[in-house]
Design a protein around this motif. Structure first.
Motif, PDB file in Angstrom:
ATOM      1  N   GLY A 191       0.818  -1.211   0.000  1.00  0.00           N
ATOM      2  CA  GLY A 191       0.000   0.000   0.000  1.00  0.00           C
ATOM      3  C   GLY A 191       0.848   1.255   0.000  1.00  0.00           C
ATOM      4  N   VAL A 192       1.958   1.221   0.727  1.00  0.00           N
ATOM      5  CA  VAL A 192       2.873   2.373   0.731  1.00  0.00           C
ATOM      6  C   VAL A 192       3.442   2.602  -0.664  1.00  0.00           C
ATOM      7  N   LEU A 227       4.534   5.516  -5.438  1.00  0.00           N
ATOM      8  CA  LEU A 227       5.057   5.238  -6.771  1.00  0.00           C
ATOM      9  C   LEU A 227       3.984   5.101  -7.839  1.00  0.00           C
ATOM     10  N   GLY A 228       2.722   5.158  -7.438  1.00  0.00           N
ATOM     11  CA  GLY A 228       1.654   5.068  -8.433  1.00  0.00           C
ATOM     12  C   GLY A 228       1.570   6.327  -9.261  1.00  0.00           C
ATOM     13  N   TRP A 258      -6.179   7.870  -7.433  1.00  0.00           N
ATOM     14  CA  TRP A 258      -6.793   6.574  -7.174  1.00  0.00           C
ATOM     15  C   TRP A 258      -5.793   5.602  -6.553  1.00  0.00           C
ATOM     16  N   SER A 259      -4.527   5.690  -6.983  1.00  0.00           N
ATOM     17  CA  SER A 259      -3.523   4.774  -6.450  1.00  0.00           C
ATOM     18  C   SER A 259      -3.235   5.078  -4.982  1.00  0.00           C
ATOM     19  N   ALA A 260      -3.182   6.378  -4.624  1.00  0.00           N
ATOM     20  CA  ALA A 260      -2.953   6.743  -3.231  1.00  0.00           C
ATOM     21  C   ALA A 260      -4.127   6.305  -2.362  1.00  0.00           C
ATOM     22  N   ILE A 295      -3.917   3.643   0.712  1.00  0.00           N
ATOM     23  CA  ILE A 295      -4.337   3.942   2.081  1.00  0.00           C
ATOM     24  C   ILE A 295      -5.285   2.862   2.594  1.00  0.00           C
ATOM     25  N   VAL A 296      -6.241   2.458   1.745  1.00  0.00           N
ATOM     26  CA  VAL A 296      -7.170   1.392   2.136  1.00  0.00           C
ATOM     27  C   VAL A 296      -6.416   0.088   2.386  1.00  0.00           C
TER      28      VAL A 296
END
Length: 307
Positions: free
Chosen positions: A144-145, A150-151, A273-275, A279-280
C-alpha cells in the motif's frame, strides 16, 4: 488497559472472542478520538506558516500538559523506578512522534502522513508474528505504501517521507509504552505526567515563541491541544477499559481513512486513485495484522494510544 488474562489463556487454550457490544463501544470511542485528532491536525497545520511545525507541536503539548496536570493532579511521590521509566519513556515517544508527524504534514498530504505513521504499530505487531499470514499482512501494508508513493501522480517527498517514517518508529515505541503505562495504577494521572514530560522535552522549540504568539494563535493552539491530546487520549483510555488491546489496536486502522477524509474536506488534498487504494490497503492489512498478532501478544498492541 488490557483485559485480564483468563484461566483459559494461561492454560494455552484459544482465547474467547470479545463481546460484540464491547467491540462496538471501543470502536465508537476510537472513532471519536481519531476524528478529533484529525481535526486537531488540520487546525495545527494552519499555524505552520507562522510558527513552524516543530514549534506548533511543542506549544500544543505545553497547553495540553498544563490542562491535564490541573485536571488530574497526579501524585509525584510513592512511584517506583519502573513507574517513572514508563512515564518518561511514554513522554519521550509522544514528543518525538508528534514532532515528526507535524513535520511530515507540512510536506505531504495529511492522509498519507497518518498512513505512514500507522506502520509503527504494524511493525510492533509484526515483531511478535509467528505465522506466514501475519507476514503476508505486513507485505500488504508495505505494498500500500508503494501504491501511495510510486503510483500515477505518486506523493513522494523524500524529507516528508523521512519525517513520517520517523514518526512511525516513535509510534511503534509509543504503543509499547502506552501498554506499560496503561497497566499501571496511576491511570490518567500517569498520562498527564507523560504529557508533561513531552512538553518539557519540547521547551527548547516552544519557549522562545511564547511571547510572539498572538491571541488568535493561542486560541487555535488551545483548541488543537484539547481535541488532539486531552480528548483523544481520554477516548483511547475509555476504549482500553471496555475492550482488550487487540480490539483497540485494530480500530486504530481508522486513522489513515479519517486522516484522508479530513485532508480532503478541510485542506482540499485530493488523492489519486492509487494513493486512495494504497491507504485502504495499509489500513486493512495493518488492522488484520494487529488483530491476529494481538491474539497472542495483546500487550504489544495500542491500548491507550494518541496520534
Amino acid at each position: 488497559m488490557s483485559a485480564p488474562v483468563s484461566e483459559e489463556r494461561r492454560e494455552g487454550a484459544r482465547p474467547a472472542a470479545p463481546q460484540r457490544g464491547a467491540v462496538l463501544k471501543a470502536g465508537g470511542f476510537v472513532a471519536l478520538g481519531s476524528s478529533a485528532l484529525q481535526v486537531s491536525s488540520v487546525i495545527a497545520a494552519g499555524l505552520f506558516a507562522a510558527l513552524g511545525p516543530f514549534e506548533t507541536s511543542g506549544l500544543r503539548l505545553l497547553i495540553a500538559a498544563a490542562l491535564l496536570l490541573i485536571v488530574f493532579r497526579p501524585r509525584l511521590r510513592g512511584r517506583s523506578r519502573a513507574d517513572w521509566f514508563g512515564i518518561v519513556g511514554y513522554g519521550v515517544a509522544m514528543a518525538a512522534m508528534n514532532a515528526c508527524l507535524y513535520a511530515a504534514i507540512d510536506r505531504i498530504p495529511l492522509g498519507i502522513a497518518v498512513t505512514l505513521d500507522f506502520l509503527g504499530p504494524c511493525v510492533v505487531a509484526l515483531a511478535a508474528a509467528r505465522h506466514v499470514r501475519e507476514a503476508l499482512c505486513a507485505l500488504g501494508a508495505f505494498a500500500g505504501v508503494l501504491l501511495i508513493s510510486l503510483g500515477p501522480g505518486g506523493y513522494f517527498d523524500p524529507l516528508g517521507y523521512a519525517f513520517a517514517l520517523g514518526g512511525a518508529v516513535f509510534f511503534g515505541l509509543y504503543t509499547v509504552m502506552a501498554s506499560r503505562v496503561g497497566k499501571a495504577d496511576g491511570g490518567l494521572g500517569d498520562l498527564a505526567l507523560s504529557v508533561g514530560v513531552a512538553a518539557v522535552l519540547t521547551l527548547p522549540v516552544s519557549l522562545p515563541h511564547l511571547a510572539s504568539v498572538t491571541a488568535p494563535q493561542w486560541g487555535l493552539l488551545a483548541v488543537s491541544a484539547v481535541l488532539g491530546v486531552a480528548f483523544t487520549f481520554t477516548m483511547d483510555t475509555l476504549a482500553g477499559r471496555v475492550a482488550d488491546a487487540r480490539v483497540v489496536g485494530t480500530w486504530f486502522a481508522l486513522d489513515p481513512v479519517l486522516g484522508s477524509l479530513a485532508g480532503l474536506l478541510f485542506m482540499g488534498q485530493a488523492l489519486t486513485w492509487s494513493a486512495g487504494a494504497g491507504i485502504v490497503l495499509v489500513a486493512a492489512s495493518g488492522a488484520l495484522l494487529v488483530w491476529v498478532a494481538g491474539r497472542r501478544t495483546p500487550s504489544l498492541s495500542p491500548d491507550g494510544a494518541v496520534h
